[in-house]
Write a protein that holds these residues in place. Sequence first.
Motif, PDB file in Angstrom:
ATOM      1  N   TRP A  38     -14.253  10.069   3.885  1.00  0.00           N
ATOM      2  CA  TRP A  38     -14.211   9.289   5.119  1.00  0.00           C
ATOM      3  C   TRP A  38     -13.455  10.002   6.230  1.00  0.00           C
ATOM      4  CZ3 TRP A  38     -17.502   5.741   6.093  1.00  0.00           C
ATOM      5  CH2 TRP A  38     -18.034   4.958   5.066  1.00  0.00           C
ATOM      6  N   ARG A  39     -12.535  10.891   5.864  1.00  0.00           N
ATOM      7  CA  ARG A  39     -11.798  11.633   6.893  1.00  0.00           C
ATOM      8  C   ARG A  39     -12.762  12.442   7.760  1.00  0.00           C
ATOM      9  NH1 ARG A  39      -7.469  15.659   4.594  1.00  0.00           N
ATOM     10  NH2 ARG A  39      -9.283  16.066   3.283  1.00  0.00           N
ATOM     11  N   SER A  40     -13.630  13.222   7.123  1.00  0.00           N
ATOM     12  CA  SER A  40     -14.598  14.023   7.872  1.00  0.00           C
ATOM     13  C   SER A  40     -15.688  13.148   8.470  1.00  0.00           C
ATOM     14  CB  SER A  40     -15.218  15.077   6.949  1.00  0.00           C
ATOM     15  OG  SER A  40     -14.247  15.980   6.489  1.00  0.00           O
ATOM     16  N   ALA A  41     -16.126  12.149   7.695  1.00  0.00           N
ATOM     17  CA  ALA A  41     -17.210  11.280   8.171  1.00  0.00           C
ATOM     18  C   ALA A  41     -16.797  10.525   9.432  1.00  0.00           C
ATOM     19  CB  ALA A  41     -17.608  10.303   7.069  1.00  0.00           C
ATOM     20  N   SER A  42     -15.507  10.212   9.556  1.00  0.00           N
ATOM     21  CA  SER A  42     -15.029   9.486  10.742  1.00  0.00           C
ATOM     22  C   SER A  42     -15.233  10.310  12.008  1.00  0.00           C
ATOM     23  CB  SER A  42     -13.547   9.141  10.578  1.00  0.00           C
ATOM     24  OG  SER A  42     -13.357   8.289   9.475  1.00  0.00           O
ATOM     25  N   ILE A  45     -19.046  10.101  12.656  1.00  0.00           N
ATOM     26  CA  ILE A  45     -19.447   8.788  13.159  1.00  0.00           C
ATOM     27  C   ILE A  45     -19.011   8.635  14.617  1.00  0.00           C
ATOM     28  CG2 ILE A  45     -19.032   6.305  12.959  1.00  0.00           C
ATOM     29  CD1 ILE A  45     -18.983   6.643   9.932  1.00  0.00           C
ATOM     30  N   GLY A  46     -17.804   9.136  14.941  1.00  0.00           N
ATOM     31  CA  GLY A  46     -17.329   9.090  16.327  1.00  0.00           C
ATOM     32  C   GLY A  46     -18.245   9.857  17.262  1.00  0.00           C
ATOM     33  N   GLY A 178     -23.173  14.142   8.012  1.00  0.00           N
ATOM     34  CA  GLY A 178     -22.197  13.106   7.682  1.00  0.00           C
ATOM     35  C   GLY A 178     -22.313  12.654   6.241  1.00  0.00           C
ATOM     36  N   PHE A 196     -21.579   4.486   3.762  1.00  0.00           N
ATOM     37  CA  PHE A 196     -21.604   5.347   4.945  1.00  0.00           C
ATOM     38  C   PHE A 196     -22.796   5.019   5.838  1.00  0.00           C
ATOM     39  CE2 PHE A 196     -23.667   9.095   6.810  1.00  0.00           C
ATOM     40  CZ  PHE A 196     -22.717   9.458   7.758  1.00  0.00           C
ATOM     41  N   TRP A 199     -22.041   1.824   7.794  1.00  0.00           N
ATOM     42  CA  TRP A 199     -21.050   1.996   8.850  1.00  0.00           C
ATOM     43  C   TRP A 199     -21.498   3.002   9.901  1.00  0.00           C
ATOM     44  CZ3 TRP A 199     -17.786  -1.678   9.466  1.00  0.00           C
ATOM     45  CH2 TRP A 199     -17.421  -2.461   8.370  1.00  0.00           C
ATOM     46  N   TRP A 200     -22.355   3.910   9.496  1.00  0.00           N
ATOM     47  CA  TRP A 200     -22.979   4.822  10.474  1.00  0.00           C
ATOM     48  C   TRP A 200     -23.773   3.996  11.479  1.00  0.00           C
ATOM     49  CZ3 TRP A 200     -23.384   9.965  11.725  1.00  0.00           C
ATOM     50  CH2 TRP A 200     -24.465  10.330  12.518  1.00  0.00           C
ATOM     51  N   GLY A 203     -21.624   2.127  13.874  1.00  0.00           N
ATOM     52  CA  GLY A 203     -21.185   2.950  14.996  1.00  0.00           C
ATOM     53  C   GLY A 203     -22.275   3.119  16.034  1.00  0.00           C
TER      54      GLY A 203
END
Length: 572
Positions: A38-42, A45-46, A178, A196, A199-200, A203
């Motif tokens: 989730w660190r990289s995925a955040s 997603i941003g 992602g 993911f 939540w993708w 976003g």
Amino acid sequence: MKKWPPQPTLEAPLLLDAVGGAVDYEGRPVLRSKSGGWRSASFIIGVEVAERFAYYGISCNLITYLTGPLGQSTATAAENINAWSGMTLLLPLLGAFVADSFLGRYRTIVIASLIYILGLGLLTLSAMLHSLSTSSDYLDTKIKLGSSNQVQEIFFFVSLYIVAVGQGGHKPCVQAFGADQFDGHHPEECKAKSSFFNWWYFGVCAGSTVTAMIMSYIQDNLSWGLGFGIPCIVMVFALGVFLLGARTYRYSMKGKGKSPFLRIGRVFVAALRNWRTTPSAVATEEEVGRALPHHSYEQFKFLNKALVSLDGSQEEGDLCTVNEVEEAKAALRLVPIWATTLGYGVVFAQTATFFTKQGSTMDRKIFPGFDIPAASLQAFGGLAMVLFIPVYDCIFVPIARAFTRKSRGITMLQRIGTGMFLSVICMVLAALTEMKRLKTAQEYGLVDLPNVTIPMSIWWLVPQYVLSGIADVFTMVGLQEFFYDQVPVELRSVGLALYLCTVGVGSFISSFLVSIIEEATGGDGRDSWFADNLNKAHLDYFYLVLTGISVVAFSAYMYFAKSYTYNRQNRS
């Protein structure tokens, strides 16, 4: 002299913590605890939130710009928007192919982002030049140039299609990149990967919702140059955020074997070459039957011929392998699923075109002196998604999981089908609302007064936007996860491009239908279903036609989905 602590005690934990099939930004084995998740995925997603803000900053109110400053008719504007939307959703196939075959996802995203920014910058310049050319100070110049409007229109559409090229490389690769941050072979990360996709899309919806509320107001009331310039600035910011996360990403390693395109193509070529082969070589046919799973052997049997040699040669390289045939069959199984979801893509295309034109004729007053922009109602679709996705992921899935014992709660195909069914209801609701709008115009004697606001609140359109948004949570997210999961690992960008093509081809079909219906119902002094005066048009008839198309597509989808066999061990 011995090192302290001893080397083996350091290496063992590192090996256990390594992620297979991935490397870090320097090409070294990547550690699970220091990368991905989730660190990289955040970060990613941003980036997607910013990119969707930029994209919808252009598309959500585009029909207003085309029918307003550029002076196009409603039907022409709808056709142009559908054609552009279709292209933006077909070009991802090319972008995904380039990424999966040559550049890799990370490099493709960076290059595509630069093209994207170029297109947005030119689009902003186009709007500013048009604003200058129509001002009183430039009227003499405009008369001298004569064809300035046409030149500006060409410049505008060139800029718009440069944006489409950038989006074509950006969209499928960012999402696949992602999802690559989660290891599908790790139990916890496998569950996180499924979340993911939810939540993708959350976003994506958040970005589009904010855009519809803010950018449509800026474009309608302040300046189109500013309305296109802000998305350009946001896209520059998105690229900066993406580059910031470079050291934390997991980069997929390219396989050393043949390209998956070549492997799959080789099977079809071999099967075609052996087309006339008869099952006289019983022993060979029996070997084929034993090599393939029973369900696979019976399905697409013509591809089994790729395992048979015409001259009896069994040398390596002469025959396709069982795995290659299985891979080709898996790809072919996707075709009917993809084709039957095109009906949903046609419905999806209406929210940014005719739904918005409906709203522009209705009472949009919030309080004295402030009218809500018609395009801003698209925010209700996005808001419905933003609210429903957490409900789906945090409440619906755990409850469904308790009954079905499936990690996703329901299968990916069940999820897609649910959304398709909701889209049918959405079209029926849209047709009924349009019938009421036309009836209201007749009751108040406004049929011949297209510029007079119909005394019917724009809030009547909210239910169809909300239902469309909830349908997207099921179908669009389901399509993303389905095509990512069911294609060969090396083709996951292409898989996500296939999902986008569903909507892209749907937009082209919508444009084709509008063109045909406009030709058939207009002319000889008659008002077509898409007349510029919507009070004399019949969007309700068009919506009923789309309802019929959706019902046929949904029925065909149910038939093929029922017989579909998932090609992964960890099935839905």
